[in-house]
Design an enzyme around this catalytic site. Structure first.
Site, PDB file in Angstrom:
ATOM      1  N   GLU A  86       0.884  -1.177   0.000  1.00  0.00           N
ATOM      2  CA  GLU A  86       0.000   0.000   0.000  1.00  0.00           C
ATOM      3  C   GLU A  86       0.915   1.218   0.000  1.00  0.00           C
ATOM      4  O   GLU A  86       1.434   1.610   1.039  1.00  0.00           O
ATOM      5  CB  GLU A  86      -0.897  -0.015   1.250  1.00  0.00           C
ATOM      6  CG  GLU A  86      -1.827  -1.210   1.345  1.00  0.00           C
ATOM      7  CD  GLU A  86      -3.036  -1.084   0.437  1.00  0.00           C
ATOM      8  OE1 GLU A  86      -3.379   0.048   0.041  1.00  0.00           O
ATOM      9  OE2 GLU A  86      -3.638  -2.120   0.111  1.00  0.00           O
ATOM     10  N   CYS A 143      -2.182   9.623   2.560  1.00  0.00           N
ATOM     11  CA  CYS A 143      -1.777   9.020   1.281  1.00  0.00           C
ATOM     12  C   CYS A 143      -2.775   9.322   0.180  1.00  0.00           C
ATOM     13  O   CYS A 143      -2.400   9.397  -0.991  1.00  0.00           O
ATOM     14  CB  CYS A 143      -1.611   7.517   1.443  1.00  0.00           C
ATOM     15  SG  CYS A 143      -3.077   6.715   2.114  1.00  0.00           S
TER      16      CYS A 143
HETATM   17  P1  NAD Z   1       8.144   4.699   5.055  1.00  0.00           P
HETATM   18  O1  NAD Z   1       8.166   3.870   3.834  1.00  0.00           O
HETATM   19  O2  NAD Z   1       9.277   5.589   5.340  1.00  0.00           O
HETATM   20  O3  NAD Z   1       7.989   3.780   6.370  1.00  0.00           O
HETATM   21  C1  NAD Z   1       6.995   2.791   6.498  1.00  0.00           C
HETATM   22  C2  NAD Z   1       7.488   1.683   7.407  1.00  0.00           C
HETATM   23  O4  NAD Z   1       8.634   1.086   6.816  1.00  0.00           O
HETATM   24  C3  NAD Z   1       7.895   2.125   8.806  1.00  0.00           C
HETATM   25  O5  NAD Z   1       7.380   1.193   9.740  1.00  0.00           O
HETATM   26  C4  NAD Z   1       9.418   2.100   8.773  1.00  0.00           C
HETATM   27  O6  NAD Z   1       9.999   1.754  10.009  1.00  0.00           O
HETATM   28  C5  NAD Z   1       9.703   1.024   7.746  1.00  0.00           C
HETATM   29  N1  NAD Z   1      10.954   1.268   7.022  1.00  0.00           N
HETATM   30  C6  NAD Z   1      11.537   2.453   6.749  1.00  0.00           C
HETATM   31  N2  NAD Z   1      12.688   2.272   6.052  1.00  0.00           N
HETATM   32  C7  NAD Z   1      12.830   0.944   5.892  1.00  0.00           C
HETATM   33  C8  NAD Z   1      13.809   0.129   5.267  1.00  0.00           C
HETATM   34  N3  NAD Z   1      14.879   0.652   4.681  1.00  0.00           N
HETATM   35  N4  NAD Z   1      13.637  -1.213   5.295  1.00  0.00           N
HETATM   36  C9  NAD Z   1      12.553  -1.756   5.879  1.00  0.00           C
HETATM   37  N5  NAD Z   1      11.592  -1.029   6.480  1.00  0.00           N
HETATM   38  C10 NAD Z   1      11.727   0.299   6.503  1.00  0.00           C
HETATM   39  O7  NAD Z   1       6.758   5.490   4.975  1.00  0.00           O
HETATM   40  P2  NAD Z   1       6.231   6.594   5.963  1.00  0.00           P
HETATM   41  O8  NAD Z   1       7.094   7.799   5.814  1.00  0.00           O
HETATM   42  O9  NAD Z   1       5.995   6.036   7.319  1.00  0.00           O
HETATM   43  O10 NAD Z   1       4.788   6.876   5.355  1.00  0.00           O
HETATM   44  C11 NAD Z   1       4.571   7.789   4.345  1.00  0.00           C
HETATM   45  C12 NAD Z   1       4.403   7.114   3.007  1.00  0.00           C
HETATM   46  O11 NAD Z   1       3.435   6.079   3.112  1.00  0.00           O
HETATM   47  C13 NAD Z   1       3.882   8.034   1.941  1.00  0.00           C
HETATM   48  O12 NAD Z   1       4.527   7.753   0.728  1.00  0.00           O
HETATM   49  C14 NAD Z   1       2.401   7.674   1.861  1.00  0.00           C
HETATM   50  O13 NAD Z   1       1.788   8.003   0.636  1.00  0.00           O
HETATM   51  C15 NAD Z   1       2.450   6.229   2.094  1.00  0.00           C
HETATM   52  N6  NAD Z   1       1.183   5.763   2.597  1.00  0.00           N
HETATM   53  C16 NAD Z   1       0.429   4.938   1.838  1.00  0.00           C
HETATM   54  C17 NAD Z   1      -0.799   4.524   2.304  1.00  0.00           C
HETATM   55  C18 NAD Z   1      -1.687   3.604   1.523  1.00  0.00           C
HETATM   56  O14 NAD Z   1      -2.632   3.096   2.106  1.00  0.00           O
HETATM   57  N7  NAD Z   1      -1.436   3.358   0.256  1.00  0.00           N
HETATM   58  C19 NAD Z   1      -1.248   4.955   3.545  1.00  0.00           C
HETATM   59  C20 NAD Z   1      -0.427   5.791   4.285  1.00  0.00           C
HETATM   60  C21 NAD Z   1       0.790   6.187   3.809  1.00  0.00           C
END
Ligand code: NAD
Length: 456
Positions: A214, A248
């Site tokens: 997602e 998002c």
């Molecule tokens: P992110 O990808 O930075 O982090 C998400 C999760 O991944 C966190 O739990 C984090 O600890 C983990 N993570 C971070 N780096 C990692 C790595 N290198 N390896 C493994 N895991 C890692 O996202 P965010 O900043 O928390 O959220 C914002 C993003 O999420 C935006 O792009 C937004 O559009 C998207 N989003 C999508 C939805 C959806 O339903 N499609 C909903 C909310 C947010």
């Protein structure tokens, strides 16, 4: 708090053991977990609301609507329908196999990992959890470290209310997520950025683990002058400024003609003032950016632009004023990365056809919003664009409809959930065919293949 690979492995091992012993399979266990999750939310609303204020300055009313309320709606919907979803589904068998019966049986996948983001840190961990539990899986939850207060509350409450033999919360940052990804799972459900989604997909491929991704991206809004611009501006501003733009499915930018932009901008200004007063920094209803780093990123995105509304950034206070920029160059940074903040660029196009081309030339968005009273324009958007969701007249709210699939397409993600789809996402649809040995009607397919025999 587990911080190393051994701790992550221990948590996974524990819940995997519960799954292997068959603990999570009975309907009663699933129902009891869902009922317990309901109690967790209802008993601890204030605790969760306070955590969301600390992490994101989210107003409790907004938290009720967009976090706790959405999860409760999903829970009630699931509890109402789960028995029916669990029933094997009979399908017809071809005549040549008769007499026989065939059915699809939904079985749990096993042990699943759910990794959440920080922007809706309650909803985006617990809504997938509903599907995983309904489908009878053991679950490891990894909340986002960037919403630490919520992560802490979830880590304390989940083992208290749910069966901790089969449900574990592992707190931590990217390195913890990496430790977890090094384990073997039967499904990984990830919500977050497209960049990290790629890392997750790569790690999952090592064990051929199926993934639901997602992801994010830029969700456009197209508006023309056939609509009531005052009403449309309120809808746009509501969707954009929810959670201070860190949504998002927020409208990322607006596509419209220069004339409609001129007419729309005063209504956008009026809607901001109506919702948040003359100075939104004084309004308890307007949220804050999750970190000073992200506030600084938004300040940098404004560089070189001359906002027609707002523009003030106080990174140390994590405050970004609701901001509108008109006539933005599509090649500028603000139009090439997801904004994820309360800044709304307007890009000029000549008409709907050019807007459709603009969208088609870019990554497929998570959502697309169209404000037009022209039926042929709406039809063209349905036919000629691809996005996770398409909504006419109202941003963001489609995700509160349990029977609509919620998910992206292309760069905005793969797989979808909510309602019954959450149940099927976390299930394996197993084909089951039954044919009695007598009478043996299969003689026609057995060798030797003399004349008169037919293939199935
Ligand atoms: P992110 O990808 O930075 O982090 C998400 C999760 O991944 C966190 O739990 C984090 O600890 C983990 N993570 C971070 N780096 C990692 C790595 N290198 N390896 C493994 N895991 C890692 O996202 P965010 O900043 O928390 O959220 C914002 C993003 O999420 C935006 O792009 C937004 O559009 C998207 N989003 C999508 C939805 C959806 O339903 N499609 C909903 C909310 C947010």
């Amino acid at each position: 708090m587990p911080t190393n690979q051994k701790d992550a492995a221990t948590a996974v091992e524990r819940v995997r053991g519960a799954f292997s012993r068959g603990l999570t399979k009975p309907y009663e266990w699933r129902r009891d977990q869902l009922v317990a999750l309901r109690s967790l939310l209802l008993d601890n609303q204030e605790l969760l609301e306070r955590a969301l204020v600390r992490d994101l300055g989210k107003h409790p009313t907004e938290s009720q609507a967009t976090e706790i309320g959405i999860v409760l709606t999903e829970l009630d919907h699931t509890l109402r329908h789960l028995k029916r979803w669990l029933r094997p589904r009979r399908v017809r068998v071809p005549l040549v196999l008769a007499p026989a019966s065939a059915r699809t049986v939904y079985e749990p996948l096993g042990t699943v990992l759910i990794i959440g983001p920080w922007n809706y840190p309650v909803q985006l961990i617990l809504a997938p959890l509903i599907g995983a539990l309904a489908a009878g899986n053991a679950v490891v939850l990894k909340p986002s470290e960037l919403a630490p207060a919520t992560s802490e509350v979830l880590a304390a409450l989940v083992p208290t209310y749910l069966d901790d033999r089969a449900v574990a919360v592992v707190e931590g940052d990217a390195s913890t997520a990496r430790d977890l990804l090094a384990q073997s799972f039967d499904h990984i459900f990830f919500t977050g950025s497209t960049a990290v989604g790629k890392i997750v997909a790569k790690a999952a491929s090592e064990n051929l683990t199926p993934v639901t991704l997602e992801l994010g991206g830029k969700s456009p809004a197209y508006i023309d002058n056939s609509v009531d611009l005052e009403a449309a501006a309120r809808r746009l501003i509501w969707g954009k400024l929810l959670n201070a733009g860190q949504t998002c499915v927020a409208p990322d930018y607006v596509l419209t003609t220069p004339r409609t932009a001129d007419a729309l901008i005063p209504h956008l200004r009026a809607a901001i003032a109506e919702f948040y007063g003359g100075d939104p920094s004084l309004s308890g209803d307007f949220g804050r950016i999750v970190s000073t780093r992200h506030a600084g990123r938004l300040r940098d995105l404004l560089d070189g632009h001359d906002p027609v509304i707002g523009g003030r950034v106080d990174a140390t206070e994590r405050y970004v004023e609701p901001t509108v920029i008109d006539d933005v160059d599509p090649s500028s940074a603000i139009m090439t990365e997801e904004i994820f903040g309360p800044i709304l660029p307007i890009v000029h196009v000549a008409d709907a056809a050019e807007a459709i081309r603009f969208i088609a030339d870019r990554d497929k968005p998570l959502s697309l919003y169209v404000f037009s009273d022209h039926a042929d324009v709406r039809r063209r958007f349905v036919r000629d664009t691809s996005s996770g969701a398409l909504a006419f007249g109202l941003p963001a709210a489609h995700l509160s409809v349990p029977d609509l699939p919620f998910g992206g397409v292309g760069a905005s993600g793969m797989g979808a959930y909510h309602g019954e789809l959450s149940f099927t996402t976390f299930s394996h649809a197993k084909a089951v065919l039954s044919k009695k040995l007598a009478p043996d009607t299969m003689g026609v397919v057995y060798p030797p293949f003399t004349s008169g025999k037919s293939a199935i």
